[in-house]
Design a protein around this motif. Structure first.
Motif, PDB file in Angstrom:
ATOM      1  N   GLN A 160      12.904  -0.410  -0.468  1.00 51.73           N
ATOM      2  CA  GLN A 160      12.876  -0.211  -1.921  1.00 51.73           C
ATOM      3  C   GLN A 160      11.733   0.714  -2.324  1.00 51.73           C
ATOM      4  O   GLN A 160      11.889   1.585  -3.188  1.00 51.73           O
ATOM      5  CB  GLN A 160      12.738  -1.564  -2.636  1.00 51.73           C
ATOM      6  CG  GLN A 160      14.015  -2.397  -2.566  1.00 51.73           C
ATOM      7  CD  GLN A 160      13.804  -3.831  -3.051  1.00 51.73           C
ATOM      8  OE1 GLN A 160      13.887  -4.098  -4.251  1.00 51.73           O
ATOM      9  NE2 GLN A 160      13.542  -4.749  -2.147  1.00 51.73           N
ATOM     10  N   HIS A 161      10.570   0.547  -1.676  1.00 53.60           N
ATOM     11  CA  HIS A 161       9.413   1.394  -1.965  1.00 53.60           C
ATOM     12  C   HIS A 161       9.723   2.870  -1.659  1.00 53.60           C
ATOM     13  O   HIS A 161       9.439   3.753  -2.474  1.00 53.60           O
ATOM     14  CB  HIS A 161       8.215   0.893  -1.132  1.00 53.60           C
ATOM     15  CG  HIS A 161       6.949   1.657  -1.321  1.00 53.60           C
ATOM     16  ND1 HIS A 161       5.798   1.081  -1.850  1.00 53.60           N
ATOM     17  CD2 HIS A 161       6.606   2.937  -1.047  1.00 53.60           C
ATOM     18  CE1 HIS A 161       4.834   1.997  -1.902  1.00 53.60           C
ATOM     19  NE2 HIS A 161       5.297   3.137  -1.404  1.00 53.60           N
ATOM     20  N   GLU A 162      10.343   3.109  -0.489  1.00 52.51           N
ATOM     21  CA  GLU A 162      10.615   4.494  -0.085  1.00 52.51           C
ATOM     22  C   GLU A 162      11.760   5.114  -0.889  1.00 52.51           C
ATOM     23  O   GLU A 162      11.705   6.290  -1.240  1.00 52.51           O
ATOM     24  CB  GLU A 162      10.925   4.573   1.423  1.00 52.51           C
ATOM     25  CG  GLU A 162       9.819   4.037   2.339  1.00 52.51           C
ATOM     26  CD  GLU A 162       8.433   4.562   2.009  1.00 52.51           C
ATOM     27  OE1 GLU A 162       8.311   5.716   1.548  1.00 52.51           O
ATOM     28  OE2 GLU A 162       7.457   3.811   2.213  1.00 52.51           O
TER      29      GLU A 162
ATOM     30  N   GLY B 155       0.860  -1.173   0.000  1.00 53.34           N
ATOM     31  CA  GLY B 155       0.000   0.000   0.000  1.00 53.34           C
ATOM     32  C   GLY B 155       0.894   1.220   0.000  1.00 53.34           C
ATOM     33  O   GLY B 155       2.117   1.103   0.126  1.00 53.34           O
ATOM     34  N   CYS B 156       0.301   2.398  -0.162  1.00 54.90           N
ATOM     35  CA  CYS B 156       1.090   3.623  -0.178  1.00 54.90           C
ATOM     36  C   CYS B 156       0.211   4.758   0.336  1.00 54.90           C
ATOM     37  O   CYS B 156      -0.922   4.902  -0.118  1.00 54.90           O
ATOM     38  CB  CYS B 156       1.562   3.916  -1.602  1.00 54.90           C
ATOM     39  SG  CYS B 156       2.534   5.421  -1.727  1.00 54.90           S
ATOM     40  N   LEU B 157       0.728   5.536   1.279  1.00 54.32           N
ATOM     41  CA  LEU B 157      -0.084   6.612   1.861  1.00 54.32           C
ATOM     42  C   LEU B 157      -0.479   7.657   0.812  1.00 54.32           C
ATOM     43  O   LEU B 157      -1.470   8.360   0.991  1.00 54.32           O
ATOM     44  CB  LEU B 157       0.664   7.284   3.023  1.00 54.32           C
ATOM     45  CG  LEU B 157       0.854   6.419   4.278  1.00 54.32           C
ATOM     46  CD1 LEU B 157       1.710   7.142   5.308  1.00 54.32           C
ATOM     47  CD2 LEU B 157      -0.484   6.016   4.875  1.00 54.32           C
TER      48      LEU B 157
ATOM     49  N   ASP C 245      12.517   4.314  -3.909  1.00 58.20           N
ATOM     50  CA  ASP C 245      11.866   4.614  -5.188  1.00 58.20           C
ATOM     51  C   ASP C 245      11.205   5.995  -5.130  1.00 58.20           C
ATOM     52  O   ASP C 245      11.347   6.793  -6.049  1.00 58.20           O
ATOM     53  CB  ASP C 245      10.768   3.571  -5.501  1.00 58.20           C
ATOM     54  CG  ASP C 245      11.266   2.461  -6.427  1.00 58.20           C
ATOM     55  OD1 ASP C 245      12.451   2.498  -6.834  1.00 58.20           O
ATOM     56  OD2 ASP C 245      10.464   1.558  -6.749  1.00 58.20           O
ATOM     57  N   HIS C 246      10.477   6.255  -4.042  1.00 59.19           N
ATOM     58  CA  HIS C 246       9.781   7.542  -3.903  1.00 59.19           C
ATOM     59  C   HIS C 246      10.731   8.721  -4.111  1.00 59.19           C
ATOM     60  O   HIS C 246      10.428   9.633  -4.880  1.00 59.19           O
ATOM     61  CB  HIS C 246       9.152   7.679  -2.514  1.00 59.19           C
ATOM     62  CG  HIS C 246       7.734   7.208  -2.430  1.00 59.19           C
ATOM     63  ND1 HIS C 246       6.733   7.695  -3.253  1.00 59.19           N
ATOM     64  CD2 HIS C 246       7.124   6.325  -1.609  1.00 59.19           C
ATOM     65  CE1 HIS C 246       5.579   7.108  -2.931  1.00 59.19           C
ATOM     66  NE2 HIS C 246       5.799   6.258  -1.945  1.00 59.19           N
ATOM     67  N   ILE C 247      11.869   8.714  -3.409  1.00 60.61           N
ATOM     68  CA  ILE C 247      12.765   9.882  -3.524  1.00 60.61           C
ATOM     69  C   ILE C 247      13.469   9.925  -4.888  1.00 60.61           C
ATOM     70  O   ILE C 247      14.075  10.920  -5.240  1.00 60.61           O
ATOM     71  CB  ILE C 247      13.794   9.979  -2.362  1.00 60.61           C
ATOM     72  CG1 ILE C 247      14.617   8.712  -2.217  1.00 60.61           C
ATOM     73  CG2 ILE C 247      13.080  10.331  -1.035  1.00 60.61           C
ATOM     74  CD1 ILE C 247      15.749   8.831  -1.196  1.00 60.61           C
TER      75      ILE C 247
HETATM   76 ZN   LIG Z   1       4.546   5.012  -0.976  1.00 54.57          ZN
END
Ligand SMILES: [Zn+2]
Length: 170
Positions: free
Chosen positions: A131-133, A89-91, A135-137
Protein backbone atom coordinates in the motif's frame (compact mmCIF):
# COMPACT_ATOMS: atom_id res chain seq x y z
CA UNK A 1 22.45 1.02 -17.10
CA UNK A 2 25.16 2.02 -14.68
CA UNK A 3 24.51 1.81 -11.00
CA UNK A 4 25.01 5.52 -10.48
CA UNK A 5 22.30 6.61 -12.92
CA UNK A 6 19.37 6.33 -10.53
CA UNK A 7 19.42 8.38 -7.36
CA UNK A 8 17.18 8.45 -4.36
CA UNK A 9 14.78 11.40 -4.39
CA UNK A 10 14.10 13.13 -1.07
CA UNK A 11 10.89 14.94 -0.11
CA UNK A 12 9.75 17.66 -0.95
CA UNK A 13 10.89 16.85 -4.51
CA UNK A 14 7.81 17.35 -6.73
CA UNK A 15 8.07 13.99 -8.49
CA UNK A 16 6.95 12.39 -5.21
CA UNK A 17 3.55 14.02 -5.55
CA UNK A 18 3.09 13.14 -9.20
CA UNK A 19 0.88 10.28 -10.40
CA UNK A 20 3.22 8.09 -12.44
CA UNK A 21 2.58 6.91 -15.98
CA UNK A 22 1.69 3.30 -16.79
CA UNK A 23 4.26 1.08 -18.47
CA UNK A 24 3.00 -0.38 -21.75
CA UNK A 25 5.81 -2.77 -22.65
CA UNK A 26 7.79 -4.79 -20.12
CA UNK A 27 11.08 -5.06 -21.97
CA UNK A 28 14.74 -5.45 -21.09
CA UNK A 29 15.02 -1.76 -20.23
CA UNK A 30 12.21 -2.04 -17.66
CA UNK A 31 13.79 -5.19 -16.19
CA UNK A 32 17.09 -3.32 -15.82
CA UNK A 33 15.34 -0.45 -14.03
CA UNK A 34 13.56 -2.90 -11.70
CA UNK A 35 16.85 -4.62 -10.89
CA UNK A 36 18.58 -1.31 -10.29
CA UNK A 37 15.72 -0.10 -8.05
CA UNK A 38 15.94 -3.35 -6.12
CA UNK A 39 19.69 -2.90 -5.62
CA UNK A 40 19.26 0.67 -4.40
CA UNK A 41 16.53 -0.43 -1.98
CA UNK A 42 18.71 -3.20 -0.53
CA UNK A 43 21.72 -0.89 -0.27
CA UNK A 44 19.69 1.67 1.67
CA UNK A 45 18.19 -1.00 3.93
CA UNK A 46 14.69 -0.38 2.63
CA UNK A 47 11.97 -2.98 2.19
CA UNK A 48 10.20 -1.20 -0.67
CA UNK A 49 10.88 1.41 -3.34
CA UNK A 50 8.80 3.11 -6.03
CA UNK A 51 10.12 4.42 -9.37
CA UNK A 52 9.39 8.09 -8.62
CA UNK A 53 11.62 7.74 -5.53
CA UNK A 54 14.50 7.39 -7.96
CA UNK A 55 13.19 10.14 -10.25
CA UNK A 56 11.33 8.01 -12.81
CA UNK A 57 7.78 8.74 -13.91
CA UNK A 58 6.76 5.08 -14.23
CA UNK A 59 4.38 2.75 -12.41
CA UNK A 60 7.06 0.39 -11.07
CA UNK A 61 7.65 -0.81 -7.51
CA UNK A 62 10.02 -3.25 -5.85
CA UNK A 63 9.67 -4.98 -2.49
CA UNK A 64 12.03 -7.23 -0.57
CA UNK A 65 10.57 -8.63 2.60
CA UNK A 66 12.10 -11.68 4.27
CA UNK A 67 12.41 -14.15 1.42
CA UNK A 68 9.79 -12.52 -0.72
CA UNK A 69 10.90 -10.39 -3.65
CA UNK A 70 8.47 -8.46 -5.82
CA UNK A 71 9.32 -6.45 -8.95
CA UNK A 72 5.98 -5.15 -10.11
CA UNK A 73 4.75 -3.20 -13.12
CA UNK A 74 1.48 -1.20 -13.00
CA UNK A 75 0.36 -2.66 -9.66
CA UNK A 76 -3.13 -1.81 -8.46
CA UNK A 77 -5.18 -2.75 -5.42
CA UNK A 78 -8.55 -4.22 -6.33
CA UNK A 79 -9.80 -5.25 -2.89
CA UNK A 80 -9.08 -4.23 0.71
CA UNK A 81 -10.16 -5.60 4.07
CA UNK A 82 -9.71 -4.78 7.73
CA UNK A 83 -7.28 -2.30 9.24
CA UNK A 84 -3.84 -2.30 10.79
CA UNK A 85 -1.50 0.32 12.22
CA UNK A 86 2.24 -0.07 11.73
CA UNK A 87 5.11 2.38 12.21
CA UNK A 88 6.45 3.10 8.75
CA UNK A 89 9.63 4.64 7.44
CA UNK A 90 10.32 5.90 3.94
CA UNK A 91 13.62 6.24 2.09
CA UNK A 92 12.43 9.61 0.77
CA UNK A 93 11.90 10.89 4.34
CA UNK A 94 15.20 10.17 6.12
CA UNK A 95 14.83 10.03 9.89
CA UNK A 96 11.04 10.08 9.91
CA UNK A 97 8.93 7.26 11.32
CA UNK A 98 5.17 7.50 11.60
CA UNK A 99 2.34 5.20 12.45
CA UNK A 100 -0.09 4.89 9.55
CA UNK A 101 -3.49 3.20 9.44
CA UNK A 102 -3.94 0.96 6.43
CA UNK A 103 -5.90 -2.09 5.25
CA UNK A 104 -4.81 -5.36 6.89
CA UNK A 105 -5.45 -7.54 3.86
CA UNK A 106 -5.30 -6.51 0.22
CA UNK A 107 -5.50 -8.03 -3.23
CA UNK A 108 -3.23 -6.58 -5.90
CA UNK A 109 -3.06 -7.19 -9.61
CA UNK A 110 0.11 -6.35 -11.52
CA UNK A 111 2.50 -7.46 -14.21
CA UNK A 112 5.68 -9.21 -13.12
CA UNK A 113 9.14 -8.52 -14.56
CA UNK A 114 8.34 -10.86 -17.47
CA UNK A 115 5.19 -8.91 -18.30
CA UNK A 116 2.90 -11.70 -17.03
CA UNK A 117 -0.34 -10.84 -15.25
CA UNK A 118 -0.21 -11.83 -11.57
CA UNK A 119 -2.49 -11.48 -8.55
CA UNK A 120 -1.11 -11.13 -5.03
CA UNK A 121 -3.01 -11.60 -1.79
CA UNK A 122 -1.13 -9.94 1.05
CA UNK A 123 -1.65 -9.42 4.78
CA UNK A 124 -0.02 -7.44 7.58
CA UNK A 125 3.47 -6.05 6.84
CA UNK A 126 3.52 -7.13 3.18
CA UNK A 127 0.09 -5.56 2.68
CA UNK A 128 1.34 -2.36 4.33
CA UNK A 129 4.48 -2.17 2.17
CA UNK A 130 2.44 -2.76 -0.99
CA UNK A 131 0.00 0.00 0.00
CA UNK A 132 2.87 2.37 0.83
CA UNK A 133 4.59 1.77 -2.53
CA UNK A 134 1.41 1.84 -4.63
CA UNK A 135 0.56 5.13 -2.89
CA UNK A 136 3.95 6.44 -4.06
CA UNK A 137 3.24 5.82 -7.75
CA UNK A 138 -0.12 7.54 -7.25
CA UNK A 139 1.75 10.58 -5.95
CA UNK A 140 0.75 9.99 -2.33
CA UNK A 141 3.35 9.94 0.45
CA UNK A 142 2.74 8.58 3.95
CA UNK A 143 2.51 12.06 5.48
CA UNK A 144 -0.82 12.57 3.70
CA UNK A 145 -2.16 9.38 5.30
CA UNK A 146 -1.99 10.70 8.88
CA UNK A 147 -4.33 12.98 10.80
CA UNK A 148 -3.57 16.69 11.12
CA UNK A 149 -2.49 16.52 14.79
CA UNK A 150 0.14 13.95 13.90
CA UNK A 151 1.39 16.20 11.13
CA UNK A 152 1.94 18.96 13.69
CA UNK A 153 4.04 16.55 15.74
CA UNK A 154 6.35 15.85 12.80
CA UNK A 155 6.48 19.43 11.51
CA UNK A 156 10.03 20.05 12.74
CA UNK A 157 11.23 16.89 10.93
CA UNK A 158 9.54 18.14 7.76
CA UNK A 159 11.16 21.58 8.13
CA UNK A 160 14.55 19.90 8.35
CA UNK A 161 13.84 17.93 5.18
CA UNK A 162 12.74 21.13 3.43
CA UNK A 163 16.00 22.81 4.38
CA UNK A 164 17.95 19.75 3.21
CA UNK A 165 19.16 19.11 6.75
CA UNK A 166 19.06 15.38 7.05
CA UNK A 167 21.38 12.43 6.92
CA UNK A 168 20.96 10.32 3.82
CA UNK A 169 20.22 6.67 4.49
CA UNK A 170 23.55 4.87 4.35
ZN1 LIG B 1 8.15 5.52 0.82
Amino acid sequence: MKETELKLVIWPNKILTRKCKPVFVVDEKIRQILDEMYNIMVKKNGIGLAANQVGLDKRLIVIGLNDQIFKLVNPCIFKKEGSIKIVEGCLSFPGLEIEVKRAKRIWVSALNHKGEQIDIEATDLLAVVLQHEIDHINGITFISRIPFWKKIKISSNLRKLKRGKYELPK
